[in-house]
Design a protein around this motif. Sequence first.
Motif, PDB file in Angstrom:
ATOM      1  N   ASP A 194      10.728  18.681   5.803  1.00  0.00           N
ATOM      2  CA  ASP A 194      11.401  19.065   6.868  1.00  0.00           C
ATOM      3  C   ASP A 194      11.434  17.430   7.772  1.00  0.00           C
ATOM      4  O   ASP A 194      11.562  17.311   8.706  1.00  0.00           O
ATOM      5  N   TYR A 195      10.512  16.566   7.361  1.00  0.00           N
ATOM      6  CA  TYR A 195       9.939  15.209   8.068  1.00  0.00           C
ATOM      7  C   TYR A 195      10.001  13.931   7.447  1.00  0.00           C
ATOM      8  O   TYR A 195      10.123  14.207   5.930  1.00  0.00           O
ATOM      9  N   ASP A 196       9.647  13.384   7.870  1.00  0.00           N
ATOM     10  CA  ASP A 196       9.753  11.581   7.067  1.00  0.00           C
ATOM     11  C   ASP A 196       8.815  11.385   6.591  1.00  0.00           C
ATOM     12  O   ASP A 196       8.411  10.352   5.658  1.00  0.00           O
ATOM     13  N   GLY A 255       8.130   6.590  -1.216  1.00  0.00           N
ATOM     14  CA  GLY A 255       8.460   5.403   0.926  1.00  0.00           C
ATOM     15  C   GLY A 255       7.837   5.877   1.747  1.00  0.00           C
ATOM     16  O   GLY A 255       8.043   5.719   2.267  1.00  0.00           O
ATOM     17  N   THR A 256       7.310   7.559   1.387  1.00  0.00           N
ATOM     18  CA  THR A 256       6.848   8.287   2.316  1.00  0.00           C
ATOM     19  C   THR A 256       5.885   7.142   2.728  1.00  0.00           C
ATOM     20  O   THR A 256       5.064   7.300   2.129  1.00  0.00           O
ATOM     21  N   SER A 266      -0.464   8.536  -5.506  1.00  0.00           N
ATOM     22  CA  SER A 266       0.656   8.600  -5.589  1.00  0.00           C
ATOM     23  C   SER A 266       0.605   7.640  -4.598  1.00  0.00           C
ATOM     24  O   SER A 266       1.763   6.819  -4.633  1.00  0.00           O
ATOM     25  N   PHE A 267      -0.475   7.745  -2.777  1.00  0.00           N
ATOM     26  CA  PHE A 267       0.088   6.782  -2.266  1.00  0.00           C
ATOM     27  C   PHE A 267      -0.714   5.316  -1.979  1.00  0.00           C
ATOM     28  O   PHE A 267      -1.820   5.595  -2.863  1.00  0.00           O
ATOM     29  N   HIS A 268      -0.076   4.617  -2.258  1.00  0.00           N
ATOM     30  CA  HIS A 268      -0.815   3.067  -2.029  1.00  0.00           C
ATOM     31  C   HIS A 268      -1.506   2.591  -0.358  1.00  0.00           C
ATOM     32  O   HIS A 268      -0.491   3.344   0.248  1.00  0.00           O
ATOM     33  N   LEU A 269      -2.313   2.125  -0.277  1.00  0.00           N
ATOM     34  CA  LEU A 269      -2.751   1.109   0.964  1.00  0.00           C
ATOM     35  C   LEU A 269      -1.751   0.019   1.474  1.00  0.00           C
ATOM     36  O   LEU A 269      -2.401  -0.852   0.731  1.00  0.00           O
ATOM     37  N   TRP A 274      -0.396   4.050   4.700  1.00  0.00           N
ATOM     38  CA  TRP A 274      -0.114   4.348   3.338  1.00  0.00           C
ATOM     39  C   TRP A 274       1.153   4.462   3.230  1.00  0.00           C
ATOM     40  O   TRP A 274       2.154   4.836   3.850  1.00  0.00           O
ATOM     41  N   ARG A 275       1.749   4.612   1.734  1.00  0.00           N
ATOM     42  CA  ARG A 275       3.389   4.470   1.221  1.00  0.00           C
ATOM     43  C   ARG A 275       3.425   5.060   0.203  1.00  0.00           C
ATOM     44  O   ARG A 275       2.425   4.686  -0.775  1.00  0.00           O
ATOM     45  N   LYS A 276       4.199   5.710   0.340  1.00  0.00           N
ATOM     46  CA  LYS A 276       4.061   6.910  -1.404  1.00  0.00           C
ATOM     47  C   LYS A 276       4.692   6.059  -2.596  1.00  0.00           C
ATOM     48  O   LYS A 276       5.759   5.248  -2.655  1.00  0.00           O
ATOM     49  N   SER A 277       4.368   5.493  -3.584  1.00  0.00           N
ATOM     50  CA  SER A 277       4.807   4.015  -4.608  1.00  0.00           C
ATOM     51  C   SER A 277       5.165   5.527  -5.792  1.00  0.00           C
ATOM     52  O   SER A 277       5.091   6.349  -5.854  1.00  0.00           O
TER      53      SER A 277
END
Length: 197
Positions: free
Chosen positions: A115-117, A163-164, A179-182, A194-197
């Motif tokens: 439900d959230y971005d 992209g989250t 799956s997230f990178h700093l 952090w962003r999901k790649s």
Amino acid sequence: MIFKALRLNIDVRDSIFNELYPLHIQKLAQRHWTPVAVAKMAAQYLAEEPYKKVLDIGAGAGKFCLVGASCTDGIFYGVEQREALTKLSTDIAERHRIENVEFIHANIDQIDFSDYDAFYFYNSFYENIDTSCPIDELIPAHKDLFYSYTDYVKSQLEQTPVGTRVVTYWSGEDEIPGSFHLDATAYHGLLNFWRKS
């Protein structure tokens, strides 16, 4: 004046912001509530576009959400298991006419992250391990809760789209999937983006 200053990107001291709260909540600020400058930086990263829905995982007294909603065009949601803190946060938002914020009285494992971005996490589960400065005596602490809540957050974040964005503050990063990178770090490594790649 506080929220007007935040909307105008004027710095607000924590000692001034914390006066919004009753004294017993003010006394917990240094240990449990996000500093204004940290909240602004985190919120601007998470709500990089208007109407992004940002979830604060363990909102406490709502400080992060109130700051974020005042200095960005995002929509901020704070989930908090203590009903009194949820009511206090809601009262402050209503009194100051902050409309892009909502506080949810629930436990984190009742929340569907789809439900959230974007997500903010200030190590809210650590109170189950370090009991030296409790918020109150109403919620019994137990180390198993730390691990089960952390696992829940990690499993929910694993299901988010590429992209989250997530920001962690004072975190051991156990809740961040591989799956997230700093993207970036600040405050001597305490604040991480952090962003999901």
